[in-house]
Design an enzyme around this catalytic site. Structure first.
Site, PDB file in Angstrom:
ATOM      1  N   ARG A  51       0.851  -1.180   0.000  1.00  0.00           N
ATOM      2  CA  ARG A  51       0.000   0.000   0.000  1.00  0.00           C
ATOM      3  C   ARG A  51       0.883   1.225   0.000  1.00  0.00           C
ATOM      4  NH1 ARG A  51      -2.997  -2.353   5.336  1.00  0.00           N
ATOM      5  NH2 ARG A  51      -4.017  -4.120   4.315  1.00  0.00           N
ATOM      6  N   ASP A  53       0.644   5.411   0.779  1.00  0.00           N
ATOM      7  CA  ASP A  53      -0.253   6.378   1.409  1.00  0.00           C
ATOM      8  C   ASP A  53      -0.656   7.477   0.435  1.00  0.00           C
ATOM      9  OD1 ASP A  53      -0.462   5.363   4.023  1.00  0.00           O
ATOM     10  OD2 ASP A  53       1.529   6.130   4.522  1.00  0.00           O
ATOM     11  N   ARG A 200       9.560   7.099   5.441  1.00  0.00           N
ATOM     12  CA  ARG A 200       9.367   8.501   5.801  1.00  0.00           C
ATOM     13  C   ARG A 200       9.892   8.788   7.208  1.00  0.00           C
ATOM     14  NH1 ARG A 200       3.202   8.993   4.398  1.00  0.00           N
ATOM     15  NH2 ARG A 200       3.444  11.000   5.431  1.00  0.00           N
TER      16      ARG A 200
END
Lengths: 249, 249
Positions: A51, A53, A200
């Site tokens: 996935r 974001d 991140r």
């Protein structure tokens, strides 16, 4: 008999609410499933390697879908999908594979890129495509600290809580490379797997360190004591600088 | 006493209706004038070196404005303008100049770039930033024909009608360079001035020629007989591939 279509899909993350299907419908998975359904005239489930974001871009996300038997070649599936997808999502390549292939479970690793624009002004054509950091960055320190991540380590302190705990937080990072191009710092991060928001959080830590905002040895400390919570230190770099470059099998 | 602020502005052309002020208000000039007015608390007129059409990008458009006497330095003017402009318009540099400078009348030439993406699929992050041409292009032919434009010529046949006729259609083109980067063809076009849609008409003619759609010698014929109307041949390349790179003084 359905056939398994393996495909590579690229997208600009900005207009969409991320990869994973949502009630809103404005996700990459939803838009792909809508496109498949309009061609197959039946519900087709799309499985992605991972996935991304909202706001995160993909140069080459990997996915598969079991499509009904038809006369469509993989090239025609790609062309038909692209005809019904928005231009900011493109199926770039496709081929039929056996059921032994699974986009997520067969993945052996991923390569990400993160773009930091280290200048007072972000050029207008870079908006939504890089993280602008106005503070001066110590690039040598960033290169040095980037090496701390390499190897097999417990990344518990570099994972965002997804509402459920992950048992195994050990991952192997193959490399973290820092490339400079004028005001741009391009970080390439390769590993066998990534926890939620791990890239991140890693980039956030490197930029905190390089801008002099972090305590000395903070990254080393977080890798050494992975379960210790350092709330202040858990800084997540924004989504718009992140690119999924490719998935390795 | 007002002071003349000279500044360089970059923009992503997609969200806006071009440079020139319009009733809709969604133009670069309108948004700059709104930003100036909010700082100066009075109407400020912005003069650009040239108008760009809707969808055309600028890496460095040149402009000036006469601003009221204040304690703001040129750097603070730029920062204040950027604070009220959308992130897809940025004032990149600024300084005070004498009234001898005029962004439009003092301009000695311009450099444009045009990006052609010669492939079946346009990558999603290139959407709105390049002209996708799926047909195979004869790159050698394009290079050869690009040279025909160089020199002092009558470009009447490479100008779109703006509702009024232009008397002087003679312009000097310094160079037209074609650079290849994989599927991308990047054309750099430098000249002392450009008629309305001239770059896009030039690129349209080059792509028509390189894809085998144009009659042999079409560009040479249009330059030789500039006033002869070749309606079919006047193909305007789309706005999204065009970038104003800089204005020369």
């Amino acid at each position: 008999m359905p056939r398994r279509l393996r495909f590579i899909v690229g997208y600009d993350g900005r207009p969409f609410a991320g990869w994973q299907s949502q009630a809103s419908g404005n996700t990459i998975q939803d838009l792909l499933e809508t496109a498949f359904a309009s061609i197959a005239q039946q519900r087709v489930r799309v499985h992605g390697a991972g996935r991304t974001d909202a706001g995160v871009h993909a140069l080459a996300q990997s996915a598969h879908a079991d499509v009904p038997e038809s006369r469509l070649s993989p090239e025609l599936w790609a062309a038909a999908l692209n005809a019904s997808l928005p231009p900011t999502i493109r199926v770039l390549r496709s081929r039929f594979v056996t059921e032994a292939f699974h986009a997520r479970f067969a993945a052996k690793g991923k390569l990400y890129r993160y773009r930091v624009w280290n200048d007072r002004i972000l050029p207008p054509l870079e908006f939504g495509r890089a993280w602008q950091v106005a503070r001066p960055l110590d690039r040598e320190k960033m290169r040095r600290e980037a090496k701390l991540f390499v190897g097999r380590r417990d990344f518990a302190s570099f994972a965002a809580n997804r509402g459920h705990s992950v048992d195994d937080t050990v991952r192997t990072i193959e490399f973290v490379r820092v490339r400079e191009r004028g005001p741009e710092l391009e970080l390439s991060i390769s590993g066998d797997g990534f926890l939620y928001k791990m890239v991140r959080l890693m980039v956030g830590a490197l930029v905190r360190g390089a801008s002099g905002q972090a305590a000395a040895g903070e990254i080393a400390e977080r890798l050494h004591n992975p379960k210790r919570l350092l709330a202040r230190a858990r800084f997540v770099a924004p989504a718009e600088g992140l690119y999924l470059v490719r998935v390795k099998y």
